[in-house]
Design an enzyme around this catalytic site. Structure first.
Site, PDB file in Angstrom:
ATOM      1  N   LYS A  46      77.774  74.649 -20.952  1.00  0.00           N
ATOM      2  CA  LYS A  46      77.558  75.341 -19.671  1.00  0.00           C
ATOM      3  C   LYS A  46      78.840  75.339 -18.836  1.00  0.00           C
ATOM      4  O   LYS A  46      79.198  76.344 -18.227  1.00  0.00           O
ATOM      5  CB  LYS A  46      76.385  74.695 -18.917  1.00  0.00           C
ATOM      6  CG  LYS A  46      75.043  75.059 -19.538  1.00  0.00           C
ATOM      7  CD  LYS A  46      73.899  74.159 -19.126  1.00  0.00           C
ATOM      8  CE  LYS A  46      72.641  74.496 -19.939  1.00  0.00           C
ATOM      9  NZ  LYS A  46      71.526  73.600 -19.691  1.00  0.00           N
ATOM     10  N   GLN A  60      69.828  69.045 -15.960  1.00  0.00           N
ATOM     11  CA  GLN A  60      69.635  69.078 -17.407  1.00  0.00           C
ATOM     12  C   GLN A  60      68.394  68.266 -17.801  1.00  0.00           C
ATOM     13  O   GLN A  60      68.262  67.099 -17.441  1.00  0.00           O
ATOM     14  CB  GLN A  60      70.889  68.504 -18.109  1.00  0.00           C
ATOM     15  CG  GLN A  60      70.862  68.585 -19.618  1.00  0.00           C
ATOM     16  CD  GLN A  60      70.806  70.008 -20.144  1.00  0.00           C
ATOM     17  OE1 GLN A  60      71.496  70.890 -19.661  1.00  0.00           O
ATOM     18  NE2 GLN A  60      69.975  70.238 -21.131  1.00  0.00           N
ATOM     19  N   ASP A  97      67.909  78.172 -13.358  1.00  0.00           N
ATOM     20  CA  ASP A  97      67.147  77.978 -14.602  1.00  0.00           C
ATOM     21  C   ASP A  97      65.863  78.812 -14.600  1.00  0.00           C
ATOM     22  O   ASP A  97      65.261  79.038 -15.645  1.00  0.00           O
ATOM     23  CB  ASP A  97      66.772  76.495 -14.767  1.00  0.00           C
ATOM     24  CG  ASP A  97      67.655  75.780 -15.786  1.00  0.00           C
ATOM     25  OD1 ASP A  97      68.176  76.457 -16.689  1.00  0.00           O
ATOM     26  OD2 ASP A  97      67.813  74.551 -15.673  1.00  0.00           O
TER      27      ASP A  97
END
Length: 280
Positions: free
Chosen positions: A52, A96, A119
């Protein structure tokens, strides 16, 4: 022989488009950073976080890394999210997953401001997607839609069968395929005679989390097969939920593992980040 849908190539196209967009936004004085929080040192999570950061660097947006020890408390994590919600320059916040067991994932997801939920996991983001309002889309399902479109697969009017009903892939996937005018069937562990339902699919999206479970008896001749699974087999090689060697001769197009759906998830995360910068 099936056409191989190259997720690496398509994700690269998307990142190149985003790179141009970011350069134009900078000319307009619009910039922003993605904050990535990792709690603990799960090796798979560390790889995802690194990918990422690399993707941010490639398209030209700043990434801020918060690598917290395993023993970080839930309150400490929520306090950090609160600080990042208030920071003007931070346009996206990503925690995460999975988190250590002593931290409630649902609480953490809800703590992120929906304006920064790149997300697409916040209930508000999911609700907006359900009724077709603008908002951040779940990255993996959005990536699969792009894979299908950019590889020339027709979606409108086709029968799509989704195997799996998780909040991260199965449910949002079915909603996005409906939005693209597919007829959608969602199957799961309680579905009776799964193989016969799957054989009706023009597009079969497999997100069940069982290594090499889906063989040729589940696939209609000429179907498009999208394999969301990622596992290691007994030889420690990466594999998906689909028996690729069996499926490839039957399908008209198929995603490999690795190199199919995986790269698209990060490309769509970057797309959400750029959207958040655009919207200021």
């Amino acid at each position: 022989m099936a056409k191989i849908i190259d997720g690496k190539k398509i994700s690269q196209q998307i990142k190149d488009e985003l790179k141009e967009k970011v350069a134009k936004l900078k000319e307009q004085g619009k910039t922003g950073a993605l904050a990535v929080i990792q709690v603990g040192e799960d090796p798979a999570s560390s790889v995802y976080v690194r990918n990422k950061k690399n993707a941010c660097a490639y398209i030209g947006i700043e990434s801020l890394a918060y690598e917290l020890p395993e023993e970080t408390t839930e309150d400490e994590l929520l306090a950090l999210i609160g600080e990042l919600n208030a920071k003007e320059q931070v346009k996206g916040i990503l925690v995460q997953l999975p988190l250590p067991q002593h931290i409630c994932e649902d609480k953490v997801i809800r703590a992120i401001s929906p304006r920064k939920d790149v997300d697409g996991f916040h209930p508000q983001s999911v609700g907006a997607m359900t009724i077709g309002e603008p908002g951040f889309l779940s990255c993996t399902p959005a990536g699969i839609v792009q894979l299908l479109k950019r590889s020339g697969a027709e979606i409108a009017g086709k029968h799509c069968v989704v195997i799996g009903r998780s909040n991260i892939v199965g449910k949002p996937m079915s909603l996005l395929m409906l939005r693209e005018d597919a007829t959608v069937t969602v199957t799961h562990s309680k579905t009776q005679d799964l193989a016969s339902v799957c054989r009706q699919a023009d597009i079969l999206i497999v997100a069940m989390g069982k290594p090499q479970f889906i063989g040729k008896e589940y696939i209609k001749e000429g179907a498009v097969v999208i394999d969301v699974g990622i596992h290691r087999d007994e030889n420690n090689k990466l594999c998906g939920d689909v028996k690729f060697a069996e499926a490839e001769p039957v399908a008209s197009a198929i995603t490999p593992v690795p190199g199919g759906v995986g790269p698209m998830t990060i490309a769509m995360l970057m797309s959400n980040c750029v959207q958040s910068i655009e919207e200021g």
